[in-house]
Design a protein around this motif. Structure first.
Motif, PDB file in Angstrom:
ATOM      1  N   PHE A 228       0.827  -1.192   0.000  1.00  0.00           N
ATOM      2  CA  PHE A 228       0.000   0.000   0.000  1.00  0.00           C
ATOM      3  C   PHE A 228       0.874   1.260   0.000  1.00  0.00           C
ATOM      4  CE2 PHE A 228      -4.671  -0.419   0.869  1.00  0.00           C
ATOM      5  CZ  PHE A 228      -4.778  -1.759   0.552  1.00  0.00           C
ATOM      6  N   ILE A 229       1.850   1.316   0.899  1.00  0.00           N
ATOM      7  CA  ILE A 229       2.670   2.519   1.034  1.00  0.00           C
ATOM      8  C   ILE A 229       3.550   2.730  -0.198  1.00  0.00           C
ATOM      9  CG2 ILE A 229       4.460   3.656   2.392  1.00  0.00           C
ATOM     10  CD1 ILE A 229       3.365   2.127   4.841  1.00  0.00           C
ATOM     11  N   LEU A 230       4.175   1.656  -0.690  1.00  0.00           N
ATOM     12  CA  LEU A 230       5.031   1.783  -1.868  1.00  0.00           C
ATOM     13  C   LEU A 230       4.246   2.291  -3.067  1.00  0.00           C
ATOM     14  CD1 LEU A 230       7.633   1.439  -3.462  1.00  0.00           C
ATOM     15  CD2 LEU A 230       7.064  -0.987  -3.760  1.00  0.00           C
ATOM     16  N   GLN A 231       3.075   1.718  -3.309  1.00  0.00           N
ATOM     17  CA  GLN A 231       2.289   2.173  -4.452  1.00  0.00           C
ATOM     18  C   GLN A 231       1.752   3.584  -4.244  1.00  0.00           C
ATOM     19  OE1 GLN A 231       1.973   0.793  -7.468  1.00  0.00           O
ATOM     20  NE2 GLN A 231       3.427  -0.757  -6.756  1.00  0.00           N
ATOM     21  N   GLY A 232       1.540   3.978  -2.989  1.00  0.00           N
ATOM     22  CA  GLY A 232       1.149   5.355  -2.711  1.00  0.00           C
ATOM     23  C   GLY A 232       2.258   6.334  -3.064  1.00  0.00           C
ATOM     24  N   ILE A 233       3.500   5.955  -2.754  1.00  0.00           N
ATOM     25  CA  ILE A 233       4.654   6.799  -3.089  1.00  0.00           C
ATOM     26  C   ILE A 233       4.789   6.941  -4.605  1.00  0.00           C
ATOM     27  CG2 ILE A 233       7.175   6.924  -3.028  1.00  0.00           C
ATOM     28  CD1 ILE A 233       7.013   5.543  -0.261  1.00  0.00           C
ATOM     29  N   LEU A 234       4.683   5.825  -5.322  1.00  0.00           N
ATOM     30  CA  LEU A 234       4.800   5.870  -6.786  1.00  0.00           C
ATOM     31  C   LEU A 234       3.642   6.651  -7.405  1.00  0.00           C
ATOM     32  CD1 LEU A 234       5.888   2.171  -7.427  1.00  0.00           C
ATOM     33  CD2 LEU A 234       7.331   4.200  -7.520  1.00  0.00           C
ATOM     34  N   ALA A 235       2.455   6.510  -6.832  1.00  0.00           N
ATOM     35  CA  ALA A 235       1.306   7.256  -7.334  1.00  0.00           C
ATOM     36  C   ALA A 235       1.513   8.760  -7.171  1.00  0.00           C
ATOM     37  CB  ALA A 235       0.037   6.827  -6.615  1.00  0.00           C
ATOM     38  N   PHE A 236       2.156   9.149  -6.083  1.00  0.00           N
ATOM     39  CA  PHE A 236       2.414  10.571  -5.819  1.00  0.00           C
ATOM     40  C   PHE A 236       3.461  11.135  -6.772  1.00  0.00           C
ATOM     41  CE2 PHE A 236       4.895  13.914  -3.768  1.00  0.00           C
ATOM     42  CZ  PHE A 236       3.897  14.803  -3.381  1.00  0.00           C
ATOM     43  N   GLY A 237       4.514  10.334  -7.062  1.00  0.00           N
ATOM     44  CA  GLY A 237       5.622  10.875  -7.821  1.00  0.00           C
ATOM     45  C   GLY A 237       5.644  10.559  -9.301  1.00  0.00           C
ATOM     46  N   ILE A 238       5.153   9.379  -9.698  1.00  0.00           N
ATOM     47  CA  ILE A 238       5.258   8.942 -11.089  1.00  0.00           C
ATOM     48  C   ILE A 238       3.988   9.210 -11.884  1.00  0.00           C
ATOM     49  CG2 ILE A 238       5.796   7.016 -12.636  1.00  0.00           C
ATOM     50  CD1 ILE A 238       8.107   7.833 -10.817  1.00  0.00           C
ATOM     51  N   ARG A 239       2.847   8.852 -11.337  1.00  0.00           N
ATOM     52  CA  ARG A 239       1.593   8.945 -12.098  1.00  0.00           C
ATOM     53  C   ARG A 239       1.206  10.365 -12.521  1.00  0.00           C
ATOM     54  NH1 ARG A 239      -1.092   4.800 -13.635  1.00  0.00           N
ATOM     55  NH2 ARG A 239      -0.808   2.783 -12.625  1.00  0.00           N
ATOM     56  N   PRO A 240       1.587  11.417 -11.778  1.00  0.00           N
ATOM     57  CA  PRO A 240       1.197  12.756 -12.235  1.00  0.00           C
ATOM     58  C   PRO A 240       1.624  13.084 -13.660  1.00  0.00           C
ATOM     59  CG  PRO A 240       1.879  12.876  -9.964  1.00  0.00           C
ATOM     60  CD  PRO A 240       2.144  11.462 -10.407  1.00  0.00           C
ATOM     61  N   VAL A 241       2.759  12.526 -14.122  1.00  0.00           N
ATOM     62  CA  VAL A 241       3.193  12.844 -15.485  1.00  0.00           C
ATOM     63  C   VAL A 241       2.173  12.378 -16.513  1.00  0.00           C
ATOM     64  CG1 VAL A 241       4.492  10.705 -15.943  1.00  0.00           C
ATOM     65  CG2 VAL A 241       5.193  12.839 -17.036  1.00  0.00           C
ATOM     66  N   THR A 242       1.448  11.308 -16.228  1.00  0.00           N
ATOM     67  CA  THR A 242       0.444  10.820 -17.170  1.00  0.00           C
ATOM     68  C   THR A 242      -0.750  11.764 -17.256  1.00  0.00           C
ATOM     69  OG1 THR A 242      -0.777   9.477 -15.529  1.00  0.00           O
ATOM     70  CG2 THR A 242       1.133   8.458 -16.575  1.00  0.00           C
ATOM     71  N   LEU A 243      -0.929  12.599 -16.236  1.00  0.00           N
ATOM     72  CA  LEU A 243      -2.028  13.556 -16.223  1.00  0.00           C
ATOM     73  C   LEU A 243      -1.586  14.959 -16.631  1.00  0.00           C
ATOM     74  CD1 LEU A 243      -3.586  12.410 -12.828  1.00  0.00           C
ATOM     75  CD2 LEU A 243      -4.345  11.780 -15.122  1.00  0.00           C
ATOM     76  N   MET A 244      -0.272  15.151 -16.751  1.00  0.00           N
ATOM     77  CA  MET A 244       0.274  16.458 -17.126  1.00  0.00           C
ATOM     78  C   MET A 244       0.741  16.484 -18.576  1.00  0.00           C
ATOM     79  SD  MET A 244       0.204  18.576 -14.494  1.00  0.00           S
ATOM     80  CE  MET A 244       1.459  19.781 -14.904  1.00  0.00           C
ATOM     81  N   LEU A 245       0.369  15.476 -19.360  1.00  0.00           N
ATOM     82  CA  LEU A 245       0.842  15.414 -20.741  1.00  0.00           C
ATOM     83  C   LEU A 245       0.395  16.623 -21.558  1.00  0.00           C
ATOM     84  CD1 LEU A 245       0.471  11.621 -21.655  1.00  0.00           C
ATOM     85  CD2 LEU A 245       2.577  12.915 -21.271  1.00  0.00           C
ATOM     86  N   LEU A 355      -5.725   5.716  -1.427  1.00  0.00           N
ATOM     87  CA  LEU A 355      -4.298   5.988  -1.282  1.00  0.00           C
ATOM     88  C   LEU A 355      -3.623   6.204  -2.630  1.00  0.00           C
ATOM     89  CD1 LEU A 355      -1.821   6.166   0.572  1.00  0.00           C
ATOM     90  CD2 LEU A 355      -1.541   3.697   0.307  1.00  0.00           C
ATOM     91  N   THR A 356      -3.812   5.295  -3.567  1.00  0.00           N
ATOM     92  CA  THR A 356      -3.094   5.391  -4.842  1.00  0.00           C
ATOM     93  C   THR A 356      -3.611   6.541  -5.706  1.00  0.00           C
ATOM     94  OG1 THR A 356      -4.552   3.698  -5.809  1.00  0.00           O
ATOM     95  CG2 THR A 356      -2.483   2.956  -4.845  1.00  0.00           C
ATOM     96  N   ARG A 357      -4.926   6.671  -5.834  1.00  0.00           N
ATOM     97  CA  ARG A 357      -5.463   7.769  -6.653  1.00  0.00           C
ATOM     98  C   ARG A 357      -5.383   9.104  -5.909  1.00  0.00           C
ATOM     99  NH1 ARG A 357      -8.381   5.782 -11.036  1.00  0.00           N
ATOM    100  NH2 ARG A 357      -7.546   3.717 -11.521  1.00  0.00           N
ATOM    101  N   GLY A 358      -5.605   9.066  -4.592  1.00  0.00           N
ATOM    102  CA  GLY A 358      -5.505  10.297  -3.817  1.00  0.00           C
ATOM    103  C   GLY A 358      -4.099  10.857  -3.812  1.00  0.00           C
ATOM    104  N   ALA A 359      -3.098   9.968  -3.713  1.00  0.00           N
ATOM    105  CA  ALA A 359      -1.706  10.418  -3.768  1.00  0.00           C
ATOM    106  C   ALA A 359      -1.394  11.042  -5.121  1.00  0.00           C
ATOM    107  CB  ALA A 359      -0.777   9.242  -3.484  1.00  0.00           C
ATOM    108  N   THR A 360      -1.939  10.457  -6.185  1.00  0.00           N
ATOM    109  CA  THR A 360      -1.756  11.041  -7.520  1.00  0.00           C
ATOM    110  C   THR A 360      -2.362  12.440  -7.586  1.00  0.00           C
ATOM    111  OG1 THR A 360      -1.801   8.845  -8.533  1.00  0.00           O
ATOM    112  CG2 THR A 360      -2.185  10.721  -9.985  1.00  0.00           C
ATOM    113  N   ALA A 361      -3.533  12.600  -6.986  1.00  0.00           N
ATOM    114  CA  ALA A 361      -4.184  13.910  -6.979  1.00  0.00           C
ATOM    115  C   ALA A 361      -3.311  14.951  -6.291  1.00  0.00           C
ATOM    116  CB  ALA A 361      -5.541  13.810  -6.280  1.00  0.00           C
ATOM    117  N   LEU A 362      -2.763  14.609  -5.142  1.00  0.00           N
ATOM    118  CA  LEU A 362      -1.890  15.545  -4.428  1.00  0.00           C
ATOM    119  C   LEU A 362      -0.615  15.817  -5.223  1.00  0.00           C
ATOM    120  CD1 LEU A 362      -2.272  14.135  -0.795  1.00  0.00           C
ATOM    121  CD2 LEU A 362      -3.339  16.185  -1.758  1.00  0.00           C
ATOM    122  N   GLY A 363      -0.064  14.757  -5.823  1.00  0.00           N
ATOM    123  CA  GLY A 363       1.161  14.907  -6.597  1.00  0.00           C
ATOM    124  C   GLY A 363       0.982  15.810  -7.797  1.00  0.00           C
ATOM    125  N   VAL A 364      -0.106  15.620  -8.543  1.00  0.00           N
ATOM    126  CA  VAL A 364      -0.307  16.407  -9.761  1.00  0.00           C
ATOM    127  C   VAL A 364      -0.599  17.865  -9.415  1.00  0.00           C
ATOM    128  CG1 VAL A 364      -2.814  16.087 -10.077  1.00  0.00           C
ATOM    129  CG2 VAL A 364      -1.329  16.281 -12.066  1.00  0.00           C
TER     130      VAL A 364
END
Length: 407
Positions: A228-245, A355-364
């Motif tokens: 859970f925590i590892l995927q939350g970290i990756l969601a925060f840092g990596i996934r935002p690029v897919t939404l910032m294209l 956790l995973t989608r919420g972390a992406t939201a904060l990251g982006v």
């Protein structure tokens, strides 16, 4: 042959075959609207911050709503909850279409509609995840979970490609209308899908208690908490690029909606290939190693993509991001799906989504805000370095995760 047997086995489940066939159409529409909203945001504002803010609005409701609906998914009829969510999403798309064609849309209204769609998606996410095991035999859960990710990413490939053509010919409004129309097949399909009757439903406990039970379940299993925590970290840092294209295409590559569609489609192509690989494997063994290696690949690809200005290098890196982040996330989600009790499935998976989608939201939101002032390179590079640090910590716990999930 054994790999194809896993695929044949999962499609021998009639309910799953009907669901996947119809839902794939609505997912294509979903990705068409996502690209249309992202590009419309850039057209209206030409602002990295607003691209990030609108993406944040689409994901942030998961932090609050998903855990609550996760409790409902364990207590009430998952089929009816799904129908309600999908109907609401269709109506939202119709309303947004009308605002665009009557030319009353502005960035504030677009943000509000993105938030509204985010609320409906947040409600739908834990139900969607928890209903999959109810559509197949237990032996097919691994293949079913991973194949639904394949379908999601095939839609990510086709939806933006279609949206790019539609937007170029008819404008963003028609892409949004297409999304509304694609909900019709899945709503009709539910008449032919019959889920097993729940026999142990408790409705007397409070929602807060239900959420606490899900949190306790994850916290009491260290290997589960690690994923859970590892995927939350990756969601925060990596996934935002897919939404910032959209911001990358507009600010770095000086392209248009067709270029955004191309990059999004290449991202989806990598994700499709990764999802099919896991589906054909049909087993949980080796998924922890796959998750960790591909997490590292996604971090390195993000760093290079943030630096690149050449189109071909950018396309290659975004393909690797799509491949690796999907292998990492689908591997971990499949391990979670295959290991949890069905009585708690909705609550646990709602926490996963939050956790995973919420972390992406904060990251982006954070990356978009910083990029407004210093550009896209540095915030994405820093995000990649933070993810690398987190990955090193959890790589040391890989043996613990393998013993729990793969033994």
């Amino acid at each position: 042959m054994a790999n194809l047997a896993a695929l044949r086995s999962v499609f021998s489940n009639k309910n799953f075959a009907i669901y996947v066939s119809a839902n794939s159409v609505s997912l294509i529409g979903f990705w068409m609207q996502r690209l249309a909203i992202s590009w419309l945001t850039w057209e209206i504002t030409e602002s990295e911050f607003w691209v990030g803010a609108v993406a944040f609005a689409e994901l942030a409701p998961l932090l609050i709503i998903s855990p609550i609906v996760g409790v409902w998914a364990d207590r009430f009829n998952r089929k009816m909850l799904t129908i309600l969510c999908q109907s609401a999403m269709m109506l939202q798309a119709v309303a947004l279409y009308l605002l665009i064609i009557f030319e009353v849309i502005n960035i504030e209204l677009l943000f509000l509609f993105a938030l509204l769609d985010g609320i409906f998606q947040a409600a739908h996410q834990p139900i969607r995840l928890s209903i999959i095991p109810n559509l197949v035999a237990r032996k097919d859960i691994v293949s079913a979970s991973s194949f639904t990710a394949v379908v999601f990413n095939v839609a990510r490939l086709l939806g933006p490609a279609l949206a790019g053509v539609v937007i170029g010919l008819y404008g963003t409004s028609v892409a949004v209308l297409c999304n509304a129309l694609t909900y019709i097949p899945i709503l009709l399909a539910w008449f032919f899908i019959h889920l097993p009757i729940k026999t142990t439903i408790k409705t007397s406990d409070s929602i807060a208690k239900g959420i606490k039970e899900g949190i306790s379940y994850v916290r009491n299993i260290p290997a589960l908490g690690n994923i859970f925590i590892l995927q939350g970290i990756l969601a925060f840092g990596i996934r935002p690029v897919t939404l910032m294209l959209a911001a990358f295409i507009g600010a770095v590559y000086k392209g248009g909606a067709e270029d955004l569609a191309l990059y999004t489609a290449i991202l989806g192509l990598g994700a499709v290939a990764a999802g099919m690989y896991i589906t054909l494997r049909g087993r949980a063994e080796g998924l922890v190693k796959s998750m960790l290696i591909n997490s590292l690949a996604s971090i390195l690809a993000l760093a290079v993509f943030a630096w690149a200005t050449q189109i071909l290098l950018g396309l290659l890196m975004i393909f690797i991001v799509g491949w690796s982040i999907t292998l990492s996330s689908v591997s971990s989600q499949t391990l979670v799906q295959n290991s949890i009790d069905d009585e708690l499935r909705g609550r646990v998976l709602s926490l996963w989504a939050a956790l995973t989608r919420g972390a992406t939201a904060l990251g982006v939101l954070l990356i978009g805000f910083v990029a407004e002032y210093i550009g896209l390179f540095w915030p994405n590079l820093i995000a990649a370095m933070l993810c690398l640090y987190g990955l090193i910590i959890f790589w040391r716990r890989s043996q613990q995760m393998r013993l729990y999930f793969e033994s």
